[in-house]
Design an enzyme around this catalytic site. Structure first.
Site, PDB file in Angstrom:
ATOM      1  N   HIS A 157      18.596  17.913  59.576  1.00  0.00           N
ATOM      2  CA  HIS A 157      19.081  18.732  58.466  1.00  0.00           C
ATOM      3  C   HIS A 157      18.496  20.138  58.431  1.00  0.00           C
ATOM      4  O   HIS A 157      18.645  20.849  57.434  1.00  0.00           O
ATOM      5  CB  HIS A 157      18.845  18.015  57.131  1.00  0.00           C
ATOM      6  CG  HIS A 157      19.808  16.879  56.906  1.00  0.00           C
ATOM      7  ND1 HIS A 157      20.845  16.612  57.761  1.00  0.00           N
ATOM      8  CD2 HIS A 157      19.900  15.945  55.926  1.00  0.00           C
ATOM      9  CE1 HIS A 157      21.528  15.565  57.319  1.00  0.00           C
ATOM     10  NE2 HIS A 157      20.974  15.138  56.207  1.00  0.00           N
TER      11      HIS A 157
ATOM     12  N   SER B  18      21.053  15.339  70.565  1.00  0.00           N
ATOM     13  CA  SER B  18      22.489  15.564  70.384  1.00  0.00           C
ATOM     14  C   SER B  18      23.085  16.638  71.298  1.00  0.00           C
ATOM     15  O   SER B  18      24.086  16.404  71.993  1.00  0.00           O
ATOM     16  CB  SER B  18      22.731  15.908  68.910  1.00  0.00           C
ATOM     17  OG  SER B  18      23.987  16.460  68.711  1.00  0.00           O
TER      18      SER B  18
ATOM     19  N   GLY C 253      13.425   9.832  64.827  1.00  0.00           N
ATOM     20  CA  GLY C 253      13.465  10.239  63.421  1.00  0.00           C
ATOM     21  C   GLY C 253      13.548  11.741  63.215  1.00  0.00           C
ATOM     22  O   GLY C 253      13.212  12.526  64.094  1.00  0.00           O
TER      23      GLY C 253
HETATM   24  N1  SAH Z   1      23.458   7.823  59.491  1.00  0.00           N
HETATM   25  C1  SAH Z   1      22.220   7.172  59.123  1.00  0.00           C
HETATM   26  C2  SAH Z   1      21.135   8.140  58.720  1.00  0.00           C
HETATM   27  C3  SAH Z   1      20.790   9.178  59.758  1.00  0.00           C
HETATM   28  S1  SAH Z   1      19.205   9.923  59.489  1.00  0.00           S
HETATM   29  C4  SAH Z   1      22.453   6.116  58.049  1.00  0.00           C
HETATM   30  O1  SAH Z   1      23.616   5.840  57.672  1.00  0.00           O
HETATM   31  O2  SAH Z   1      21.494   5.537  57.571  1.00  0.00           O
HETATM   32  C5  SAH Z   1      19.225  11.157  60.720  1.00  0.00           C
HETATM   33  C6  SAH Z   1      18.977  10.653  62.133  1.00  0.00           C
HETATM   34  O3  SAH Z   1      19.260  11.741  63.017  1.00  0.00           O
HETATM   35  C7  SAH Z   1      17.545  10.212  62.438  1.00  0.00           C
HETATM   36  O4  SAH Z   1      17.535   8.883  62.873  1.00  0.00           O
HETATM   37  C8  SAH Z   1      17.072  11.178  63.563  1.00  0.00           C
HETATM   38  O5  SAH Z   1      16.311  10.542  64.571  1.00  0.00           O
HETATM   39  C9  SAH Z   1      18.384  11.685  64.126  1.00  0.00           C
HETATM   40  N2  SAH Z   1      18.317  13.027  64.706  1.00  0.00           N
HETATM   41  C10 SAH Z   1      17.845  14.159  64.101  1.00  0.00           C
HETATM   42  N3  SAH Z   1      17.988  15.221  64.915  1.00  0.00           N
HETATM   43  C11 SAH Z   1      18.558  14.764  66.064  1.00  0.00           C
HETATM   44  C12 SAH Z   1      18.949  15.377  67.295  1.00  0.00           C
HETATM   45  N4  SAH Z   1      18.795  16.684  67.496  1.00  0.00           N
HETATM   46  N5  SAH Z   1      19.488  14.603  68.262  1.00  0.00           N
HETATM   47  C13 SAH Z   1      19.648  13.274  68.063  1.00  0.00           C
HETATM   48  N6  SAH Z   1      19.307  12.632  66.924  1.00  0.00           N
HETATM   49  C14 SAH Z   1      18.770  13.366  65.937  1.00  0.00           C
HETATM   50 MG    MG Z   2      22.771  11.560  55.669  1.00  0.00          MG
END
Ligand code: SAH
Ligand code: MG
Length: 200
Positions: A135, A115, A67
């Site tokens: 974000h 990521s 998350g």
């Molecule tokens: N695309 C999704 C919403 C994504 S919410 C939908 O359609 O509902 C953002 C997600 O990004 C979260 O699950 C979080 O765990 C992941 N996230 C945030 N930072 C990240 C990173 N540095 N590497 C991998 N995943 C990441």
């Molecule tokens: Mg989004």
């Protein structure tokens, strides 16, 4: 895979934006595979996969599944259903897999990783990259810098949660959107807070 069933999946992708995502996936999966940052429970992934299936193309989707800041205990978007109380952590992976199986999607490749870590090992080119991960400014820039270079010319970069007005939302996605436009991207189409840019 029915669109109105994808609408029921837990996540942060409203119908009109999800449909735009599906359309762009249809178009740009013709250039190469799709990669998504931010799987969460798979809602956007399913829209992408439905579009990519038109060209028999894969959707790689990255998430550490613990998350973002806003999903943590006591934060604004905390959700009981994806919290593992035995380990005291958010874990979106079980619900994500359940959703993939429910929709019998066979062109989704989950990657459980941070990521930028996987990006440094990634060598194949992509037809479309969808950035919807962390974000914070740092996270958004990392995603942009990590994945943008892998997009083929004529391919697309899609960014979610673009808010020009700081009162409506965080500015990080908007910052990378502006950066891409200043570099070698042109706006292809925008629907509300989601924009598709094409790489020159
Ligand atoms: N695309 C999704 C919403 C994504 S919410 C939908 O359609 O509902 C953002 C997600 O990004 C979260 O699950 C979080 O765990 C992941 N996230 C945030 N930072 C990240 C990173 N540095 N590497 C991998 N995943 C990441
Ligand atoms: Mg989004």
């Amino acid at each position: 895979m029915k669109i109105r069933e994808i609408e029921e999946v837990k996540g942060f992708m409203p119908k009109h934006e999800g449909e735009a995502l599906l359309n762009w996936a249809k178009i740009f999966s013709n250039i190469g595979p799709i990669l998504e940052v931010g799987t969460y429970c798979g809602k956007s992934t399913l829209y992408l996969a439905k579009g990519a299936a038109t060209n028999n193309q894969y959707v790689f989707t990255i998430d550490h599944h613990s998350g973002s800041e806003e999903h943590q205990l006591n934060e604004e978007y905390f959700d009981n259903e994806i919290y593992d109380y035995s380990k005291n952590r958010v874990n979106t992976f079980p619900l994500f897999i359940k959703n993939v199986n429910k929709f019998k999607a066979n062109n989704i490749v989950p990657i459980i990783s941070e990521s930028s870590e996987i990006a440094s090992e990634w060598s194949s080119n992509l037809g479309m990259v969808f950035i919807d991960g962390g974000h914070s400014i740092e996270s958004a820039y990392n995603d942009y810098n990590s994945w943008e270079p892998k997009i083929l010319t004529g391919g697309s970069l899609v960014i979610h949660d673009i808010f020009e007005n700081p009162d409506e939302g965080g500015q990080a996605p908007y910052e990378i959107y502006k950066k891409a436009l200043k570099n070698n991207y042109d706006l292809y189409e925008r629907v509300d807070t989601i924009a598709c840019l094409i790489k020159n």
